[in-house]
Design a protein around this motif. Structure first.
Motif, PDB file in Angstrom:
ATOM      1  N   ILE A  74       8.694  -2.745  -3.244  1.00  0.00           N
ATOM      2  CA  ILE A  74       9.912  -2.419  -2.489  1.00  0.00           C
ATOM      3  C   ILE A  74      10.828  -3.627  -2.482  1.00  0.00           C
ATOM      4  CG2 ILE A  74      10.918  -1.635  -0.323  1.00  0.00           C
ATOM      5  CD1 ILE A  74       8.305  -0.572   0.575  1.00  0.00           C
ATOM      6  N   SER A  82       8.408   2.648   6.794  1.00  0.00           N
ATOM      7  CA  SER A  82       8.944   2.732   8.152  1.00  0.00           C
ATOM      8  C   SER A  82       8.674   1.445   8.922  1.00  0.00           C
ATOM      9  CB  SER A  82       8.321   3.926   8.865  1.00  0.00           C
ATOM     10  OG  SER A  82       8.699   3.972  10.194  1.00  0.00           O
ATOM     11  N   PRO A 124       0.843  -1.206   0.000  1.00  0.00           N
ATOM     12  CA  PRO A 124       0.000   0.000   0.000  1.00  0.00           C
ATOM     13  C   PRO A 124       0.879   1.257   0.000  1.00  0.00           C
ATOM     14  CG  PRO A 124      -0.606  -1.502   1.801  1.00  0.00           C
ATOM     15  CD  PRO A 124       0.623  -2.058   1.169  1.00  0.00           C
ATOM     16  N   GLN A 180       1.112   4.364   1.173  1.00  0.00           N
ATOM     17  CA  GLN A 180       0.696   5.456   2.067  1.00  0.00           C
ATOM     18  C   GLN A 180       1.768   5.666   3.134  1.00  0.00           C
ATOM     19  OE1 GLN A 180      -2.697   3.280   2.577  1.00  0.00           O
ATOM     20  NE2 GLN A 180      -2.162   2.316   4.522  1.00  0.00           N
ATOM     21  N   PRO A 181       1.812   6.866   3.746  1.00  0.00           N
ATOM     22  CA  PRO A 181       2.875   7.167   4.707  1.00  0.00           C
ATOM     23  C   PRO A 181       2.936   6.142   5.829  1.00  0.00           C
ATOM     24  CG  PRO A 181       1.608   9.144   4.246  1.00  0.00           C
ATOM     25  CD  PRO A 181       0.887   7.998   3.594  1.00  0.00           C
ATOM     26  N   GLY A 182       4.164   5.803   6.255  1.00  0.00           N
ATOM     27  CA  GLY A 182       4.338   4.937   7.416  1.00  0.00           C
ATOM     28  C   GLY A 182       4.625   3.486   7.081  1.00  0.00           C
TER      29      GLY A 182
HETATM   30  C1  THR Z   1       5.338   2.250  -0.041  1.00  0.00           C
HETATM   31  C2  THR Z   1       5.824   3.061   1.087  1.00  0.00           C
HETATM   32  O1  THR Z   1       7.104   3.527   0.819  1.00  0.00           O
HETATM   33  C3  THR Z   1       4.934   4.228   1.449  1.00  0.00           C
HETATM   34  N1  THR Z   1       4.748   5.097   0.328  1.00  0.00           N
HETATM   35  C4  THR Z   1       5.536   4.975   2.620  1.00  0.00           C
HETATM   36  O2  THR Z   1       5.710   6.124   2.596  1.00  0.00           O
HETATM   37  O3  THR Z   1       5.872   4.388   3.556  1.00  0.00           O
END
Ligand code: THR
Ligand code: THR
Lengths: 160, 160
Positions: free
Chosen positions: A59, A30, A23, A25-27
């Motif tokens: 990734i 990490s 997915p 999206q942020p995080g």
């Molecule tokens: C996929 C992954 O990198 C996501 N876009 C994130 O910021 O963590």
């Protein structure tokens, strides 16, 4: 511009784990690398592209052959928690890199590097670049040959 | 190991073209970058992952905003010749990089970098690494904030 390729390096005994359909999206990155760090796994390179108009990412990361199976296991567990489509492992890899200076743009040097590998029928699996380095992941069996053809292409064999 | 992050850099006004579903066989990357070089297009980074058990690859590259539309056109022509599934362009990007020394493995530093961006709700679109650099492509609008949170995370703001 005056691009000077200084050398070719080879890193052997690499493996690559790739998480497909992550997915976007942020995080998320990490969470993945925090878990990898908790398991004290070695990470050589990280390679992420977003695909399908940015709804998901792939990734990949290279690791030592010794950590490969454990890295896949850790990522398969993460895939269940995060909702990742699939995890793939490839164990017999090598990284061949050219190191240059003055590379304001990679275009010319990259074209020459890829041409030399193509002429030797060596398949390029991954590509990563930085200011002064262009790296290609190839099959372990192609590592030595890749170094030889790149030495010749960039006329480094003359200097020795 | 004693990892020291020396600095954070920001490259603005970037665009990214990605070729999705590229046949994964020798000579393809060479054809793509030879054409890009013929058109004198600037290439900043190249990011390739192979997917679906290596039957195809996704090749992304960053370029200047000025070259973005022409780069997409050149790649769309190539896509027809080579048989690539699709070509996507994204024009409002920035690259934030951390430069460290002593990074035998990227694991710990990457986890910390991604955590800092995640805490700031900054989405990571691409990731590339080399011996001493980890770079993330983010939305242009997030570039400044990314530099600030990374300065703080790696305690570089204290030195100024
Ligand atoms: C996929 C992954 O990198 C996501 N876009 C994130 O910021 O963590
Ligand atoms: C996809 C592309 O990189 C191909 N594997 C090549 O070697 O050219």
């Amino acid at each position: 511009e005056d691009i000077v390729v200084r050398g070719v390096t080879l890193k052997r005994d690499l493996a690559r784990v790739i998480l497909i359909g992550v997915p976007n999206q942020p995080g998320i990155a990490s969470r993945i690398f925090a878990r990898i760090a908790e398991n004290k796994l070695v990470v050589d390179d990280i390679i992420q592209n977003i695909v399908e108009h940015a709804s998901e990412a792939n990734i990949g990361f290279t690791t030592s052959k010794a950590d490969a199976r454990e890295a896949r296991m850790v990522c398969e567990q993460l895939a269940r928690e995060i909702g990742v489509r699939s995890v793939e492992l490839d164990e017999d890899l090598a990284k061949v890199s050219i190191v240059g200076v003055g590379m304001k743009t990679h275009t010319g040097v990259a074209a020459k590097m890829f041409q030399a590998l193509a002429d030797a029928r060596i398949n390029i699996q991954n590509i990563t670049t930085s200011e002064i380095v262009i790296s290609c992941i190839v099959a372990a069996a192609d590592g030595e040959k890749a170094v030889q053809v790149l030495h010749r292409a960039f006329e480094l064999d003359k200097e020795q």
